[in-house]
Write a protein that holds these residues in place. Structure first.
Motif, mmCIF file in Angstrom:
data_model
loop_
_atom_site.group_PDB
_atom_site.id
_atom_site.type_symbol
_atom_site.label_atom_id
_atom_site.label_comp_id
_atom_site.label_asym_id
_atom_site.label_seq_id
_atom_site.Cartn_x
_atom_site.Cartn_y
_atom_site.Cartn_z
ATOM 1 N N ARG A 1 -4.307 -4.549 6.528
ATOM 2 C CA ARG A 1 -3.351 -4.633 5.331
ATOM 3 C C ARG A 1 -4.652 -4.683 3.885
ATOM 4 O O ARG A 1 -4.455 -4.726 2.903
ATOM 5 C CB ARG A 1 -1.926 -4.238 5.703
ATOM 6 C CG ARG A 1 -1.952 -2.491 6.428
ATOM 7 C CD ARG A 1 -0.018 -3.120 6.996
ATOM 8 N NE ARG A 1 0.512 -3.017 5.751
ATOM 9 C CZ ARG A 1 1.021 -2.317 4.758
ATOM 10 N NH1 ARG A 1 0.393 -0.637 5.113
ATOM 11 N NH2 ARG A 1 2.115 -2.168 3.990
ATOM 12 N N ARG B 1 -8.718 -2.748 -3.102
ATOM 13 C CA ARG B 1 -8.336 -2.276 -4.285
ATOM 14 C C ARG B 1 -7.921 -2.746 -5.372
ATOM 15 O O ARG B 1 -8.500 -2.383 -6.567
ATOM 16 C CB ARG B 1 -6.562 -1.819 -3.778
ATOM 17 C CG ARG B 1 -5.010 -1.106 -5.078
ATOM 18 C CD ARG B 1 -4.288 -0.023 -4.662
ATOM 19 N NE ARG B 1 -3.666 -1.740 -4.370
ATOM 20 C CZ ARG B 1 -2.809 -1.748 -4.088
ATOM 21 N NH1 ARG B 1 -1.922 -0.475 -3.940
ATOM 22 N NH2 ARG B 1 -2.001 -2.639 -3.989
ATOM 23 N N THR C 1 -2.449 3.875 6.309
ATOM 24 C CA THR C 1 -2.433 2.498 6.246
ATOM 25 C C THR C 1 -1.487 2.248 6.743
ATOM 26 O O THR C 1 -0.762 0.849 7.266
ATOM 27 C CB THR C 1 -1.892 2.021 4.955
ATOM 28 O OG1 THR C 1 -1.018 3.087 4.062
ATOM 29 C CG2 THR C 1 -3.053 2.676 3.615
ATOM 30 N N LEU D 1 0.980 -1.680 -0.189
ATOM 31 C CA LEU D 1 0.412 0.202 -0.164
ATOM 32 C C LEU D 1 1.027 1.374 -0.073
ATOM 33 O O LEU D 1 1.761 1.368 0.415
ATOM 34 C CB LEU D 1 -0.660 -0.285 1.529
ATOM 35 C CG LEU D 1 -1.705 -1.133 2.050
ATOM 36 C CD1 LEU D 1 -2.350 -1.435 2.936
ATOM 37 C CD2 LEU D 1 -2.646 -1.680 -0.040
ATOM 38 N N PHE D 2 0.094 2.453 -0.038
ATOM 39 C CA PHE D 2 0.968 3.507 -0.773
ATOM 40 C C PHE D 2 1.025 4.564 0.803
ATOM 41 O O PHE D 2 -0.109 4.408 1.468
ATOM 42 C CB PHE D 2 0.437 4.398 -1.222
ATOM 43 C CG PHE D 2 0.426 4.362 -2.594
ATOM 44 C CD1 PHE D 2 1.634 3.766 -3.283
ATOM 45 C CD2 PHE D 2 -0.504 4.087 -3.576
ATOM 46 C CE1 PHE D 2 2.293 4.182 -4.664
ATOM 47 C CE2 PHE D 2 -0.490 3.279 -5.226
ATOM 48 C CZ PHE D 2 0.655 3.100 -5.288
ATOM 49 N N TYR E 1 -7.164 5.229 -5.763
ATOM 50 C CA TYR E 1 -6.222 5.677 -6.906
ATOM 51 C C TYR E 1 -5.868 3.947 -7.461
ATOM 52 O O TYR E 1 -5.861 4.180 -9.064
ATOM 53 C CB TYR E 1 -5.113 5.189 -5.832
ATOM 54 C CG TYR E 1 -3.409 5.436 -6.797
ATOM 55 C CD1 TYR E 1 -3.314 6.776 -7.352
ATOM 56 C CD2 TYR E 1 -2.751 4.532 -7.180
ATOM 57 C CE1 TYR E 1 -1.780 6.408 -8.315
ATOM 58 C CE2 TYR E 1 -2.007 4.694 -8.063
ATOM 59 C CZ TYR E 1 -1.390 5.306 -8.602
ATOM 60 O OH TYR E 1 -0.353 5.350 -9.805
ATOM 61 N N ASN F 1 -5.863 5.365 -1.160
ATOM 62 C CA ASN F 1 -5.232 3.995 -2.402
ATOM 63 C C ASN F 1 -6.848 3.918 -2.679
ATOM 64 O O ASN F 1 -6.208 3.416 -3.651
ATOM 65 C CB ASN F 1 -4.702 3.091 -0.538
ATOM 66 C CG ASN F 1 -3.455 3.220 -0.132
ATOM 67 O OD1 ASN F 1 -2.799 2.387 -0.419
ATOM 68 N ND2 ASN F 1 -2.928 3.825 0.760
#
Length: 369
Positions: free
Chosen positions: A135, A142, A127, A87-88, A99, A96
């Protein structure tokens, strides 16, 4: 029924990968085998990350690879979940997710996915402050927000501790029920397969040795799965009777009604349960009284295999005619010789109800019909 077809031939350092697969376009298909047998490589071929000179891959009527064409990975409607969430760290959970959604131009509803994976209360959180299980749920969300035609999962729980695994497993089970997206799931932990999978692909040294319904493959004495100390049979049973006074429920599978020590409350609900081979005894005549073992369904012996010098594996099919679900028993060679068991004979499978009490989440848990 729509199908996923995959055929790959790829030269590797230690062996060649060759896979010829037909996968249902719904449910969870697990890929299992010894370390280094090519499980992840097979998944990467499906994603187009490893390109085979000889290959074919299609989902329903969409061909992503054949001898004339090759769709690049970023143009395939694939969601890919790796071992690490990646993750960012400078973005929130919601950022996240958005995106990934914006890059794919997906119309998948953010609210639907976050509710499905229990992320609604985490959207504003950094995150960096998430647990391992949280996570990985974000990583799955995502991938789903890309609106994939197939979800590929490469050992998504391998980096998690036992508590985090148990936290995330119910969400994985919900995916196949609520979204109807086919999932191909690579793992080295067979308990995950027992809990989640509908279909199984077994590999050794780059070759697909067997593929088919989970219950058939894990009970097959010809495969090493049945010779392991943890050998078991897995069933999805429908609740047909509830004995609230004693905390028991009767689950119906093809060929038998099995009583489990679990106080289910909803008739007609579906629950998966596991019967360990070591918890199955055999007798020729089922005693109607004077026994504490409450399960003794008739079964027909299909195959007999030796499991070491002093033990025997007995593969049966439930039902007097042997037309039910497969069940495997592991007994001593002395018991086998005393009963003089032979293939084709009818026996009674003795299964302790208390052995199916659901204390381990992989033993009994709810499924959808």
């Amino acid at each position: 029924m729509s199908l996923i077809r995959a055929e790959f031939c790829l030269k590797l350092d230690q062996f060649d990968l060759y896979a010829d697969l037909t996968i249902p376009s719904s449910g969870i298909t697990a890929i299992f085998g010894p370390s280094g047998c090519g499980k992840t490589t097979l998944l990467r071929c499906m994603a187009g990350l490893d390109r085979c000179d000889e290959g074919y891959f299609s989902i329903n009527d969409t061909i992503w690879q054949d001898n004339k064409s090759f769709t690049l990975p970023h143009k395939r409607a694939i969601g890919y979940v790796f071992q690490e969430a990646s993750l960012f760290p400078h973005l929130s959970v919601k950022q996240n997710l958005l995106y990934g959604q914006k890059r794919s131009k997906s119309t998948m509803a953010l609210d639907e996915i976050t509710q499905l994976l229990g992320l609604t209360d985490l959207l504003k959180r950094s995150t960096a402050k998430l647990s391992g299980g949280e996570r990985q749920r974000v990583a799955i969300a995502r991938a789903l927000l890309c609106d994939p035609a197939i979800l590929l999962m490469d050992e998504p729980l391998s980096a998690l501790d036992r508590f985090s695994k148990e936290e995330i497993l119910p969400y994985l089970d919900k995916l196949q029920k609520d979204l109807s997206i086919p999932i191909v799931y690579v793992t080295h932990d067979f308990s995950e397969i027992e809990r989640l999978a509908n279909q199984l692909i077994y590999m050794e040294r780059g070759l697909v040795k067997a593929q088919g319904p989970l219950g058939e493959l894990i009970s097959n004495p010809a495969l090493p799965l049945s010779t392991s100390p943890q050998a078991a049979s897995v069933f999805d049973g429908k609740v047909v009777d509830i004995d609230a006074e004693y905390g028991l429920a009767t689950l119906r599978v093809k060929g038998a009604d099995i009583i489990v020590s679990k106080n289910y409350t909803e008739l007609g609900s579906i629950h998966r349960f596991k019967v360990a081979a070591k918890d199955v005894g055999l007798c020729r005549n089922r005693a109607t009284e004077g026994s504490s073992i409450i399960n003794g369904p008739p079964a027909r012996i299909i195959r007999i295999e030796q499991a070491g010098p002093f033990k025997m594996n007995i593969l049966m099919k439930l039902g007097a005619e042997g037309d039910g679900e497969p069940l495997i028993a592991r007994i001593t060679r002395k018991s086998f010789d005393t009963l003089a068991l032979k293939e084709g004979e009818q026996v009674h499978a003795l299964i302790k109800g208390v052995a199916l009490n659901g204390s381990d989440p992989s033993f009994t848990y709810p499924r959808e019909d």
